[in-house]
Design an enzyme around this catalytic site. Sequence first.
Site, PDB file in Angstrom:
ATOM      1  N   SER A   1      -9.849  23.298  61.670  1.00  0.00           N
ATOM      2  CA  SER A   1     -10.231  22.968  60.135  1.00  0.00           C
ATOM      3  C   SER A   1     -10.985  21.374  60.147  1.00  0.00           C
ATOM      4  O   SER A   1     -11.715  21.249  59.477  1.00  0.00           O
ATOM      5  CB  SER A   1      -9.224  22.964  59.305  1.00  0.00           C
ATOM      6  OG  SER A   1      -7.891  22.311  59.518  1.00  0.00           O
TER       7      SER A   1
ATOM      8  N   CYS B   1      -4.811  30.914  59.301  1.00  0.00           N
ATOM      9  CA  CYS B   1      -3.905  31.736  59.894  1.00  0.00           C
ATOM     10  C   CYS B   1      -2.799  32.576  59.226  1.00  0.00           C
ATOM     11  O   CYS B   1      -2.071  31.595  58.540  1.00  0.00           O
ATOM     12  CB  CYS B   1      -3.341  31.017  61.219  1.00  0.00           C
ATOM     13  SG  CYS B   1      -2.614  32.630  62.498  1.00  0.00           S
TER      14      CYS B   1
ATOM     15  N   ARG C   1      -8.100  39.548  70.576  1.00  0.00           N
ATOM     16  CA  ARG C   1      -7.225  38.608  70.550  1.00  0.00           C
ATOM     17  C   ARG C   1      -5.773  39.113  69.871  1.00  0.00           C
ATOM     18  O   ARG C   1      -4.837  38.547  69.950  1.00  0.00           O
ATOM     19  CB  ARG C   1      -7.611  37.321  69.801  1.00  0.00           C
ATOM     20  CG  ARG C   1      -6.704  36.180  69.827  1.00  0.00           C
ATOM     21  CD  ARG C   1      -7.408  35.042  69.140  1.00  0.00           C
ATOM     22  NE  ARG C   1      -6.590  33.590  69.417  1.00  0.00           N
ATOM     23  CZ  ARG C   1      -5.756  33.003  68.903  1.00  0.00           C
ATOM     24  NH1 ARG C   1      -5.368  33.599  67.751  1.00  0.00           N
ATOM     25  NH2 ARG C   1      -5.228  32.021  69.073  1.00  0.00           N
TER      26      ARG C   1
ATOM     27  N   GLY D   1      -2.169  27.442  61.865  1.00  0.00           N
ATOM     28  CA  GLY D   1      -3.446  27.203  61.323  1.00  0.00           C
ATOM     29  C   GLY D   1      -3.573  27.194  59.670  1.00  0.00           C
ATOM     30  O   GLY D   1      -3.227  28.218  59.327  1.00  0.00           O
TER      31      GLY D   1
ATOM     32  N   GLY E   1       1.341  27.393  69.500  1.00  0.00           N
ATOM     33  CA  GLY E   1       1.048  27.346  68.136  1.00  0.00           C
ATOM     34  C   GLY E   1       0.948  28.839  67.752  1.00  0.00           C
ATOM     35  O   GLY E   1       0.192  29.728  68.367  1.00  0.00           O
ATOM     36  N   MET E   2       1.688  29.066  66.598  1.00  0.00           N
ATOM     37  CA  MET E   2       1.645  30.764  66.165  1.00  0.00           C
ATOM     38  C   MET E   2       1.657  30.730  64.998  1.00  0.00           C
ATOM     39  O   MET E   2       2.936  30.400  64.136  1.00  0.00           O
ATOM     40  CB  MET E   2       2.818  31.322  67.179  1.00  0.00           C
ATOM     41  CG  MET E   2       2.509  33.053  66.871  1.00  0.00           C
ATOM     42  SD  MET E   2       3.663  33.600  68.048  1.00  0.00           S
ATOM     43  CE  MET E   2       3.437  35.598  67.426  1.00  0.00           C
TER      44      MET E   2
ATOM     45  N   GLY F   1      -1.825  23.382  62.419  1.00  0.00           N
ATOM     46  CA  GLY F   1      -1.044  22.400  62.024  1.00  0.00           C
ATOM     47  C   GLY F   1      -1.487  21.093  61.562  1.00  0.00           C
ATOM     48  O   GLY F   1      -0.610  20.178  61.071  1.00  0.00           O
TER      49      GLY F   1
ATOM     50  N   GLY G   1       5.515   9.393  50.708  1.00  0.00           N
ATOM     51  CA  GLY G   1       4.636   8.572  51.806  1.00  0.00           C
ATOM     52  C   GLY G   1       3.223   9.081  51.498  1.00  0.00           C
ATOM     53  O   GLY G   1       2.393   8.432  52.120  1.00  0.00           O
TER      54      GLY G   1
END
Length: 574
Positions: free
Chosen positions: A449, A392, A488, A389, A385-386, A427, A560
């Site tokens: 989250s 992020c 980081r 978030g 994951g990059m 995500g 949906g």
Amino acid sequence: SSVKTKNREPSQFIRIPTGTTRQTTMPSTIEVKNLSSSNAAPMSPLQAARGKKSMMGSLSEDQKKQIQVELLTLRDGLNGDEMFIKNKAGLTYDDVILLPGQINFGVDDVDLSTNLTRNIKLKVPLVSSPMDTVTEHKMAIAMALQGGIGIIHYNNSIEAQAAEVMRVKRFKNGFITDPKCLPPSAKISDVDMIKAKFGFSGVPITEKGVLGSKLVGIVTNRDTDFIVDRSRPVSEVMTPLSKLVTAYEHDHKSLEALNQIMVQSKKAKLPIVNKSGDLVALMSRKDLLKHRDFPNASKNANKQLLVGATIGTRPNDKTRVAKLVEAGVDLVVIDSSQGDSMYQVEMVRWLKKNYPQLDVVGGNIVTRRQAAHLIAEGVDALRVGMGVGSICTTQEVCAVGRPQATAVYNVSSFASKFGIPVWADGGVSNTGHIVKALSVGASMVMMGSMLAGTEEAPGSYEFIDGVRVKKYRGMGSIEAMSKGSSTRYFADKKKIRVAQGVSGTVMDKGSVQHYVPYLILGVKHGLQDLGQQNLELLAVARSTGALRYEERTHAAQKEGGVHDLHSYKKQLFG
């Protein structure tokens, strides 16, 4: 005579015979002409089929055999490679929908057991994110009790992080190992503040106001409810030690024995003291009932809860690892926004040489080439994951990253060849996203989250516009980097720091003890709809192409979700 009916053709008159007396009732004979069947509406295909079925009965044996033959090649949607590799566009979880399978088992029969690393197996594929507003010892304990695991953040000192790990390792069901204490000189208003901030209804009073100091009494709601002057010292209203029921840690080691003391004394709180009279823990009837039955709890061979911790890639992180291992950590996660670096490679090599029994999780990455580099160095799991978030901004600031569904599928399809589990990090905002993450190859789903705002998350509640919220921030935010997380993002020595995250607030979600079981049940329902009874079968279906996907348009995504309502109330569980 003839009576003409309205809107009828002349040839369709209803003729009443002449010479008859008018009656209030209909005549005994009515002649209707030209209503032949030739003018009747033709039968629909459905009516024809029904008529044919009534004549033929059920399907013939040949027709049944034909269906079985068709099922061998009958496939709706796309397989994983067609969806995520041949498709040139990157896809998020919302871009993808899974097609249902056949259900032949109950939801309680679904098994979510999974591999955390290649050496550690868990009952539940959920892991809390190593963020300073998400995971400290309370969250790690709660997640481990539910069958998942928590990863302690490193946006603190080495000693503080090691202490968090030790609290998890020392935890026993029903014990409060870090109660909020006050000295005798504290005011009743201080008790009110602890109650409002942390939700504790009982506050131990010790000589120095800290755990490990001599116990002198306890203050509960019963002692303070009817006192108007909140500036009075607690020493005047507390229940003194002489009237308390206490237990000695060396005399009552079993939870059952301590529970029996609480039952017999009819007390809601039971202080645990050592032979010197120092407070070492507190038992609460409420917490005892809350923690008494966790058959899926994640434990090691010594029956201690499992816990992980993050480290960086700087030289002093080697000292951090030594302290974490001494505290009993079960795995370390190398925390980097871009994991395919010479710094991480060097750290992995050092860890594998000096701590060969310690599992190492590498990341974050989003491509197969990145995965290949870290797997070759010996990592035991990969974090994928990059910039996906909710807090992020890496993709926005650095223009580097990848849509999460595509990233997880591509990395897991490569890593699975070498038995390396993949953690989907970011995500995820609902149970459907968790199901999709597992369906594209993740063994674990990391949540930030979704868990921020729970009672177990660090921080205190506040009210904004009448809504109870907790602070939540990205580790790439300026606020978090000022506390130490800049390593980081390779920004610890920079005069100017470029933010790759934001700070905000999230709504109160209640306790993890209620919230995570809801998530688990939602994921089980998802696997049941897919017709996959466990994650191993799900992986087989994905590799053989039996698991089918379709891409959703924006209109399909809208369809949906909840739509076409003036207003609605969304209740997650009850």
